[in-house]
Design a protein around this motif. Structure first.
Motif, mmCIF file in Angstrom:
data_model
loop_
_atom_site.group_PDB
_atom_site.id
_atom_site.type_symbol
_atom_site.label_atom_id
_atom_site.label_comp_id
_atom_site.label_asym_id
_atom_site.label_seq_id
_atom_site.Cartn_x
_atom_site.Cartn_y
_atom_site.Cartn_z
ATOM 1 N N TRP A 160 -5.788 -2.061 -31.825
ATOM 2 C CA TRP A 160 -4.635 -1.835 -31.558
ATOM 3 C C TRP A 160 -4.314 -0.660 -30.400
ATOM 4 N N THR A 161 -3.417 -0.842 -29.522
ATOM 5 C CA THR A 161 -3.234 0.332 -28.570
ATOM 6 C C THR A 161 -1.786 0.063 -28.236
ATOM 7 N N GLY A 162 -1.091 1.396 -28.331
ATOM 8 C CA GLY A 162 0.515 1.273 -28.046
ATOM 9 C C GLY A 162 0.880 2.189 -26.970
ATOM 10 N N TYR A 163 1.769 1.675 -26.247
ATOM 11 C CA TYR A 163 2.349 2.358 -25.022
ATOM 12 C C TYR A 163 3.925 2.771 -25.379
ATOM 13 N N SER A 164 4.480 3.398 -24.744
ATOM 14 C CA SER A 164 5.862 3.710 -24.709
ATOM 15 C C SER A 164 6.539 4.499 -23.348
ATOM 16 N N ARG A 165 7.591 4.828 -23.236
ATOM 17 C CA ARG A 165 8.249 5.701 -22.219
ATOM 18 C C ARG A 165 8.994 6.570 -22.752
ATOM 19 N N PRO A 166 9.372 7.725 -22.646
ATOM 20 C CA PRO A 166 9.946 8.691 -23.009
ATOM 21 C C PRO A 166 11.590 8.378 -22.933
ATOM 22 N N GLY A 167 12.178 8.408 -24.295
ATOM 23 C CA GLY A 167 13.717 7.721 -24.251
ATOM 24 C C GLY A 167 13.705 6.390 -24.718
ATOM 25 N N ASP A 168 12.762 5.744 -24.762
ATOM 26 C CA ASP A 168 12.634 4.193 -24.934
ATOM 27 C C ASP A 168 12.518 3.936 -26.609
ATOM 28 N N GLY A 197 6.279 4.829 -15.547
ATOM 29 C CA GLY A 197 6.566 5.947 -16.465
ATOM 30 C C GLY A 197 6.118 5.793 -17.998
ATOM 31 N N GLY A 198 5.449 4.688 -18.303
ATOM 32 C CA GLY A 198 4.797 4.323 -19.302
ATOM 33 C C GLY A 198 3.440 5.015 -19.841
ATOM 34 N N LYS A 199 3.204 5.451 -20.900
ATOM 35 C CA LYS A 199 2.004 6.065 -21.243
ATOM 36 C C LYS A 199 1.468 5.846 -22.648
ATOM 37 N N ARG A 200 0.253 5.638 -22.671
ATOM 38 C CA ARG A 200 -0.570 5.122 -23.955
ATOM 39 C C ARG A 200 -0.191 6.149 -24.919
ATOM 40 N N ASP A 201 0.278 6.184 -26.113
ATOM 41 C CA ASP A 201 0.368 6.900 -27.033
ATOM 42 C C ASP A 201 -0.322 6.731 -28.405
ATOM 43 N N ALA A 202 -1.014 5.686 -28.363
ATOM 44 C CA ALA A 202 -1.619 5.219 -29.532
ATOM 45 C C ALA A 202 -3.040 4.348 -29.347
#
Length: 128
Positions: free
Chosen positions: A40-48, A30-35
């Motif tokens: 540098w490259t960032g990932y997160s998951r909704p709610g985290d 459920g993680g997605k790249r958001d930057a």
């Protein structure tokens, strides 16, 4: 209340290769790249609240992995762990322990272990 870990970084030597790997292994979790940037490259998951970043080392030296260092990512279910492991192996990752129940853990600990293309050790797990 605030999370203990705000963000984590892993050094990479080839950002494009790392993005291919992490886009693939985070999808089942459920993680997605958001930057995305060249350095540098960032990932997160909704709610985290915590973020995960890939980065080229600031000192411009080669990125290396640490012996005994590992990052573990929580999956929603066993299928997520299985998908993480399969995606890793399909994207230049190396198996460090196939998906399965780890004995002696209570509650049940279902996990898979891999190394990314730069040698960083990763785990996906679920306690179900």
């Amino acid at each position: 209340e605030p999370a203990m870990i705000a963000y984590t970084t892993l050094g990479v030597n080839d950002m494009d290769r790392a993005i291919r790997f992490y886009d693939a292994v985070f999808a089942p979790l459920g993680g997605k790249r958001d930057a995305t940037s060249p350095t540098w490259t960032g990932y997160s998951r909704p709610g985290d609240r915590a973020k995960f970043f890939l980065t080229q080392p600031f000192d411009k030296s080669q990125a290396t992995h640490g012996n005994g260092t590992m990052l573990a990512f929580l999956a929603e279910d066993r299928a997520g762990v299985d998908g993480f492991h399969a995606a890793a192996l399909a994207n230049d990752g190396v198996c460090e322990g196939p998906p399965g129940v780890r004995e002696g853990m209570n509650p049940v600990f279902y996990a898979a272990y891999v190394r990314d293309p730069d040698g960083n050790k990763l785990c996906a797990f679920v306690r179900k």
